[in-house]
Design an enzyme around this catalytic site. Sequence first.
Site, PDB file in Angstrom:
ATOM      1  N   HIS A  58      -3.364   7.428   2.634  1.00 25.69           N
ATOM      2  CA  HIS A  58      -3.646   6.351   2.396  1.00 25.69           C
ATOM      3  C   HIS A  58      -4.580   5.690   3.142  1.00 25.69           C
ATOM      4  O   HIS A  58      -4.836   5.819   4.644  1.00 25.69           O
ATOM      5  CB  HIS A  58      -2.557   5.024   2.667  1.00 25.69           C
ATOM      6  CG  HIS A  58      -2.727   3.304   2.425  1.00 25.69           C
ATOM      7  ND1 HIS A  58      -3.611   2.669   1.347  1.00 25.69           N
ATOM      8  CD2 HIS A  58      -2.938   2.477   2.625  1.00 25.69           C
ATOM      9  CE1 HIS A  58      -4.124   2.366   1.216  1.00 25.69           C
ATOM     10  NE2 HIS A  58      -3.788   1.604   2.096  1.00 25.69           N
TER      11      HIS A  58
ATOM     12  N   ASN B  45     -10.131  -0.081   0.611  1.00 25.66           N
ATOM     13  CA  ASN B  45      -8.592   0.006   0.354  1.00 25.66           C
ATOM     14  C   ASN B  45      -8.222  -0.232  -1.043  1.00 25.66           C
ATOM     15  O   ASN B  45      -8.508  -1.454  -1.136  1.00 25.66           O
ATOM     16  CB  ASN B  45      -7.872  -0.593   1.498  1.00 25.66           C
ATOM     17  CG  ASN B  45      -6.713  -0.915   1.158  1.00 25.66           C
ATOM     18  OD1 ASN B  45      -6.094  -0.208   0.903  1.00 25.66           O
ATOM     19  ND2 ASN B  45      -5.464  -0.937   2.279  1.00 25.66           N
TER      20      ASN B  45
ATOM     21  N   CYS C  50       0.930  -1.675  -0.199  1.00 22.12           N
ATOM     22  CA  CYS C  50       0.112  -0.007  -0.039  1.00 22.12           C
ATOM     23  C   CYS C  50       0.831   1.432  -0.182  1.00 22.12           C
ATOM     24  O   CYS C  50       0.212   2.307  -0.041  1.00 22.12           O
ATOM     25  CB  CYS C  50      -1.078  -0.088   1.386  1.00 22.12           C
ATOM     26  SG  CYS C  50      -1.967  -1.433   1.382  1.00 22.12           S
TER      27      CYS C  50
END
Length: 329
Positions: A256, A286, A116
Amino acid sequence: MSKITAAITAVNGYVPEYVLTNHELETMVDTNDEWITTRTGIKERRILKGEGLGTSDMAVPAVEGLLKKRGISAEEIDLIIFCTTTPDMPFPATANVLAHKIGAKNAWGYDLQAACSGFIFGLTTGAQFIESGKHKKVLVVGGDKMSSIINYEDRATCIIFGDGCGCALLEPNTEGFGILDSVLKSDGSGAQLLFQKAGGSLHPASHETVDAKEHYAYQEGQAVFKFAVTNMADVAAEVMERNSLTADDIAWLVPHQANKRIIDATANRTGVSADKVIVNIERYGNTTNGTIPLCLWEWESKFKKGDNLILAAFGGGFTWGSIYLKWAY
Ligand SMILES: CC(C)(COP(=O)(O)OP(=O)(O)OC[C@H]1O[C@@H](n2cnc3c(N)ncnc32)[C@H](O)[C@@H]1OP(=O)(O)O)[C@@H](O)C(=O)NCCC(=O)NCCS
């Protein structure tokens, strides 16, 4: 001669049409909308449906839109850095596949894997080629088809992830705009807490690995949460401190999108008020490498030239990092 910095000169994004809601997930695993909303902030996520479609198929419309916005042709791109955890194939690089599909005939490219945190690592890496004077146009793509590695019988992971892709163009700037600093970190001790066990050289694909569901993303949610919540916040604070920035100096915090509680912790630690924190997790979940470029894309019209942005991410591996940049347009 004034110093060359790497400025973002265009951003774009693409999310697939299919919307997987919390209510639909209730029919698939033992979960409920209230639990997912309170624990993660997610209400729905997008899924790339259809045979024969991979991560590059989301990158194509994203990049073609970016080129159109910037008014340049694919042939002008020097380098493509494709940040992804779900490449079309283990090899060749999805950057190559994308270059071919969009006609970026003069570009070289490679994939970057940092889970990520990939897009933060990718922007920082791409910036080096601009700052050195080696390249004039570097395309950084961040995207994942997470649905290709998610077990929709595992309620601990399937509620979190979604599909999507965003991209940014880096070009030289001599007026002090663009990427001004970054702090990047890696710690392999957390590798077993969020990973895909099989399919690599350590555990190649076999009937056994498929039967054991080892080609899906596995996550120890609580352990990951504890690590993420402190580290993403700390690294954002670190890049601000070393550039003598206070919360008042920051126009936008771009975190994020893994969990709304992790985003809130980062906002609290940096002191940035909620109205300046970019959040779209409720709509996309996500998307791994896609979260930060999708945020930039959706908020682009609100940014003003000279705005100070702090980007921050945390990912499997573990990897984490933060970027300080001055918006250039
Ligand atoms: C995954 C995550 C949302 C789980 O939330 P949590 O508050 O840590 O929840 P826990 O795992 O402690 O589980 C609490 C309870 O809810 C249950 N539960 C887990 N998933 C559930 C779901 N989807 N629906 C309903 N209940 C669920 C658990 O079984 C547990 O039940 P128990 O108390 O009876 O044992 C959270 O840990 C998280 O966001 N982790 C970080 C994920 C992340 O950011 N990953 C990407 C990093 S880039």
